[in-house]
Write a protein that holds these residues in place. Sequence first.
Motif, PDB file in Angstrom:
ATOM      1  N   ALA A   8       0.805  -1.213   0.000  1.00  0.00           N
ATOM      2  CA  ALA A   8       0.000   0.000   0.000  1.00  0.00           C
ATOM      3  C   ALA A   8       0.838   1.263   0.000  1.00  0.00           C
ATOM      4  O   ALA A   8       0.314   2.363  -0.239  1.00  0.00           O
ATOM      5  CB  ALA A   8      -0.944   0.000   1.204  1.00  0.00           C
ATOM      6  N   GLY A   9       2.138   1.151   0.305  1.00  0.00           N
ATOM      7  CA  GLY A   9       3.011   2.303   0.299  1.00  0.00           C
ATOM      8  C   GLY A   9       3.029   3.092   1.586  1.00  0.00           C
ATOM      9  O   GLY A   9       3.778   4.063   1.715  1.00  0.00           O
ATOM     10  N   ASN A  10       2.217   2.719   2.561  1.00  0.00           N
ATOM     11  CA  ASN A  10       2.177   3.418   3.854  1.00  0.00           C
ATOM     12  C   ASN A  10       2.665   2.542   4.993  1.00  0.00           C
ATOM     13  O   ASN A  10       2.356   2.788   6.163  1.00  0.00           O
ATOM     14  CB  ASN A  10       0.753   3.897   4.137  1.00  0.00           C
ATOM     15  CG  ASN A  10      -0.247   2.747   4.134  1.00  0.00           C
ATOM     16  OD1 ASN A  10       0.121   1.594   3.894  1.00  0.00           O
ATOM     17  ND2 ASN A  10      -1.507   3.058   4.384  1.00  0.00           N
ATOM     18  N   GLY A  11       3.404   1.483   4.659  1.00  0.00           N
ATOM     19  CA  GLY A  11       3.888   0.540   5.652  1.00  0.00           C
ATOM     20  C   GLY A  11       3.101  -0.745   5.699  1.00  0.00           C
ATOM     21  O   GLY A  11       3.545  -1.733   6.290  1.00  0.00           O
ATOM     22  N   PHE A  12       1.917  -0.756   5.076  1.00  0.00           N
ATOM     23  CA  PHE A  12       1.086  -1.958   5.064  1.00  0.00           C
ATOM     24  C   PHE A  12       1.348  -2.775   3.800  1.00  0.00           C
ATOM     25  O   PHE A  12       1.381  -2.238   2.694  1.00  0.00           O
ATOM     26  CB  PHE A  12      -0.389  -1.577   5.125  1.00  0.00           C
ATOM     27  CG  PHE A  12      -1.321  -2.755   4.996  1.00  0.00           C
ATOM     28  CD1 PHE A  12      -1.581  -3.582   6.075  1.00  0.00           C
ATOM     29  CD2 PHE A  12      -1.930  -3.040   3.783  1.00  0.00           C
ATOM     30  CE1 PHE A  12      -2.430  -4.659   5.966  1.00  0.00           C
ATOM     31  CE2 PHE A  12      -2.780  -4.117   3.659  1.00  0.00           C
ATOM     32  CZ  PHE A  12      -3.033  -4.928   4.750  1.00  0.00           C
ATOM     33  N   SER A  13       1.563  -4.084   3.954  1.00  0.00           N
ATOM     34  CA  SER A  13       1.755  -4.984   2.815  1.00  0.00           C
ATOM     35  C   SER A  13       1.092  -6.311   3.122  1.00  0.00           C
ATOM     36  O   SER A  13       0.797  -6.639   4.275  1.00  0.00           O
ATOM     37  CB  SER A  13       3.245  -5.181   2.508  1.00  0.00           C
ATOM     38  OG  SER A  13       3.918  -5.717   3.633  1.00  0.00           O
ATOM     39  N   ALA A  14       0.854  -7.086   2.061  1.00  0.00           N
ATOM     40  CA  ALA A  14       0.175  -8.369   2.215  1.00  0.00           C
ATOM     41  C   ALA A  14       0.626  -9.314   1.109  1.00  0.00           C
ATOM     42  O   ALA A  14       1.179  -8.895   0.084  1.00  0.00           O
ATOM     43  CB  ALA A  14      -1.345  -8.191   2.162  1.00  0.00           C
ATOM     44  N   VAL A  15       0.397 -10.614   1.329  1.00  0.00           N
ATOM     45  CA  VAL A  15       0.744 -11.625   0.342  1.00  0.00           C
ATOM     46  C   VAL A  15      -0.278 -12.744   0.385  1.00  0.00           C
ATOM     47  O   VAL A  15      -0.829 -13.068   1.445  1.00  0.00           O
ATOM     48  CB  VAL A  15       2.167 -12.196   0.601  1.00  0.00           C
ATOM     49  CG1 VAL A  15       2.224 -12.951   1.921  1.00  0.00           C
ATOM     50  CG2 VAL A  15       2.620 -13.089  -0.540  1.00  0.00           C
ATOM     51  N   VAL A  16      -0.556 -13.320  -0.782  1.00  0.00           N
ATOM     52  CA  VAL A  16      -1.327 -14.556  -0.912  1.00  0.00           C
ATOM     53  C   VAL A  16      -0.512 -15.488  -1.789  1.00  0.00           C
ATOM     54  O   VAL A  16      -0.045 -15.078  -2.868  1.00  0.00           O
ATOM     55  CB  VAL A  16      -2.709 -14.318  -1.534  1.00  0.00           C
ATOM     56  CG1 VAL A  16      -3.429 -15.639  -1.765  1.00  0.00           C
ATOM     57  CG2 VAL A  16      -3.555 -13.409  -0.648  1.00  0.00           C
ATOM     58  N   SER A  17      -0.304 -16.728  -1.335  1.00  0.00           N
ATOM     59  CA  SER A  17       0.592 -17.638  -2.032  1.00  0.00           C
ATOM     60  C   SER A  17      -0.035 -19.018  -2.168  1.00  0.00           C
ATOM     61  O   SER A  17      -0.466 -19.620  -1.175  1.00  0.00           O
ATOM     62  CB  SER A  17       1.925 -17.748  -1.269  1.00  0.00           C
ATOM     63  OG  SER A  17       2.827 -18.610  -1.918  1.00  0.00           O
ATOM     64  N   LEU A  18      -0.105 -19.519  -3.403  1.00  0.00           N
ATOM     65  CA  LEU A  18      -0.499 -20.897  -3.684  1.00  0.00           C
ATOM     66  C   LEU A  18       0.784 -21.697  -3.852  1.00  0.00           C
ATOM     67  O   LEU A  18       1.620 -21.349  -4.703  1.00  0.00           O
ATOM     68  CB  LEU A  18      -1.360 -20.986  -4.947  1.00  0.00           C
ATOM     69  CG  LEU A  18      -2.619 -20.134  -4.978  1.00  0.00           C
ATOM     70  CD1 LEU A  18      -3.351 -20.325  -6.297  1.00  0.00           C
ATOM     71  CD2 LEU A  18      -3.534 -20.461  -3.808  1.00  0.00           C
ATOM     72  N   GLU A  19       0.961 -22.780  -3.075  1.00  0.00           N
ATOM     73  CA  GLU A  19       2.247 -23.470  -3.022  1.00  0.00           C
ATOM     74  C   GLU A  19       2.086 -24.967  -3.220  1.00  0.00           C
ATOM     75  O   GLU A  19       1.079 -25.562  -2.814  1.00  0.00           O
ATOM     76  CB  GLU A  19       2.924 -23.180  -1.686  1.00  0.00           C
ATOM     77  CG  GLU A  19       3.122 -21.687  -1.456  1.00  0.00           C
ATOM     78  CD  GLU A  19       3.834 -21.351  -0.175  1.00  0.00           C
ATOM     79  OE1 GLU A  19       4.183 -20.176   0.016  1.00  0.00           O
ATOM     80  OE2 GLU A  19       4.051 -22.269   0.653  1.00  0.00           O
ATOM     81  N   GLU A  20       3.111 -25.571  -3.844  1.00  0.00           N
ATOM     82  CA  GLU A  20       3.096 -27.011  -4.114  1.00  0.00           C
ATOM     83  C   GLU A  20       3.735 -27.816  -3.006  1.00  0.00           C
ATOM     84  O   GLU A  20       3.441 -28.995  -2.828  1.00  0.00           O
ATOM     85  CB  GLU A  20       3.813 -27.292  -5.436  1.00  0.00           C
ATOM     86  CG  GLU A  20       3.716 -28.736  -5.885  1.00  0.00           C
ATOM     87  CD  GLU A  20       4.359 -28.963  -7.241  1.00  0.00           C
ATOM     88  OE1 GLU A  20       4.223 -30.077  -7.776  1.00  0.00           O
ATOM     89  OE2 GLU A  20       4.997 -28.030  -7.762  1.00  0.00           O
ATOM     90  N   GLY A  21       4.619 -27.198  -2.233  1.00  0.00           N
ATOM     91  CA  GLY A  21       5.343 -27.931  -1.206  1.00  0.00           C
ATOM     92  C   GLY A  21       6.477 -28.738  -1.805  1.00  0.00           C
ATOM     93  O   GLY A  21       6.778 -28.661  -3.002  1.00  0.00           O
ATOM     94  N   SER A  22       7.145 -29.527  -0.960  1.00  0.00           N
ATOM     95  CA  SER A  22       8.247 -30.369  -1.420  1.00  0.00           C
ATOM     96  C   SER A  22       8.459 -31.487  -0.429  1.00  0.00           C
ATOM     97  O   SER A  22       7.941 -31.461   0.694  1.00  0.00           O
ATOM     98  CB  SER A  22       9.537 -29.543  -1.558  1.00  0.00           C
ATOM     99  OG  SER A  22       9.947 -29.036  -0.298  1.00  0.00           O
ATOM    100  N   GLY A  23       9.235 -32.489  -0.836  1.00  0.00           N
ATOM    101  CA  GLY A  23       9.547 -33.596   0.053  1.00  0.00           C
ATOM    102  C   GLY A  23       8.447 -34.646   0.086  1.00  0.00           C
ATOM    103  O   GLY A  23       7.423 -34.553  -0.602  1.00  0.00           O
ATOM    104  N   VAL A  24       8.659 -35.644   0.934  1.00  0.00           N
ATOM    105  CA  VAL A  24       7.742 -36.788   1.001  1.00  0.00           C
ATOM    106  C   VAL A  24       6.398 -36.392   1.572  1.00  0.00           C
ATOM    107  O   VAL A  24       5.342 -36.741   1.048  1.00  0.00           O
ATOM    108  CB  VAL A  24       8.374 -37.917   1.842  1.00  0.00           C
ATOM    109  CG1 VAL A  24       7.399 -39.081   1.980  1.00  0.00           C
ATOM    110  CG2 VAL A  24       9.679 -38.388   1.209  1.00  0.00           C
ATOM    111  N   VAL A  25       6.392 -35.639   2.684  1.00  0.00           N
ATOM    112  CA  VAL A  25       5.134 -35.283   3.337  1.00  0.00           C
ATOM    113  C   VAL A  25       4.654 -33.900   2.936  1.00  0.00           C
ATOM    114  O   VAL A  25       3.562 -33.493   3.327  1.00  0.00           O
ATOM    115  CB  VAL A  25       5.283 -35.340   4.875  1.00  0.00           C
ATOM    116  CG1 VAL A  25       5.648 -36.731   5.328  1.00  0.00           C
ATOM    117  CG2 VAL A  25       6.315 -34.337   5.355  1.00  0.00           C
ATOM    118  N   GLY A  26       5.444 -33.160   2.163  1.00  0.00           N
ATOM    119  CA  GLY A  26       5.088 -31.787   1.876  1.00  0.00           C
ATOM    120  C   GLY A  26       4.430 -31.538   0.549  1.00  0.00           C
ATOM    121  O   GLY A  26       3.602 -30.636   0.411  1.00  0.00           O
TER     122      GLY A  26
END
Length: 383
Positions: free
Chosen positions: A197-215
């Motif tokens: 937002a440019g005033n100190g506020f920020s945000a993120v949304v992330s779609l992730e695949e993971g990794s490893g055997v259980v991830g």
Amino acid sequence: MNIKSLLLGSAAALIAVSGARAADAVTVAEPEPAEYVKICDVYGSGYFYIPGTETCLRIGGYVRYDIGVGDVGSYDGARTHDVQDGSDQGTWRKNARFDLRTWTGQETELGTLKTYTETKFNFGNRNAYSGPDSPQNYAFNRGITLNFAWIQLGGLRVGKDESAFDTFIGYAGNVLNDTLVPYGDFDTNVVQYYFDAGNGFSAVVSLEEGSGVVGTIDSYVPHLVGGVKYTQGWGAITGVVAYDSNYEEVAGKVRLDVNATNELSLFIMAGYGTDDNLTDGTYAIPAGGRGFYKQWGGNWAVWGGGTYKFNEKTSFNLQAAYDEWKNLGIAANVAYDIVPGLTITAEVDYLHAGKFGDVDFSNWTNADKKNSVGGLLRFQRSF
């Protein structure tokens, strides 16, 4: 024929020959102006324009040598407890690394187009052979690893990254072994959107695949991470929440960073996660194990520490962590810049491995025994 006629004839012949040679003279083309590399300071220091394009490029990285001793270490450091390849001498662990990084930036009608890559080349006691499941690549972090390779246009990022569950909220301090009590898995492919937002506020949304055997995800449903942050001159407040689609569990972390003085910066981070459906592949517990995001033991964990700068060259870093399974990790180091770009860091680590019910987790967090002490000496030339 007199002398005068002879001289006039000779002069005429010389003029004729000289004219013929002048007609055959080679014309040398003027050299084209040299195209020097142009500095590009729009995205920070170190960038330059790729000749003939509007793309700015920066190349960097480091060369590192680690010497580890004792019982405690991390996969990113010099020592682990795993001795599958037989090269562990029981005392020392050494690792050399060349880390190569690239950044690019270019302004477009849709926003700034960026890329970032990081590739690590490692050598322990011997070179790794090819194959993703080789003991050297897995247990000792040898061989070649691609740690980052993403593209970002405006706020949209796609590619190989580390999970926003860790990168957005921040790593657990400036110690070398910051995962004595784990706070989340890292490697994953992502589709993310960042908002500032440019005033100190920020945000993120992330779609992730993971990794490893259980991830790694085992269906069409990705893991999901969301986070918000508020940053000011005094520090920052950050929160992240993650949904593990494999086990249908939720984990979250909140963090407070404080710039106490010009020399002292402090942080505290707390995590909580559900674990009704989690199992640990090693110990096969019915519940309470680890997923891709909730890596700590039990439902809750806390990490805290800070950095104190004695002067421009010397700093002291500390981290302490504790979880519900009574795993206690403490790491402290002193980092000294010998000359600009060359840093030597000496660290001491302690780990008390806890228990869950009747199961002893002495080896669960890279420890060789119940109470473990180790050290790490690192030489790093950054460029």
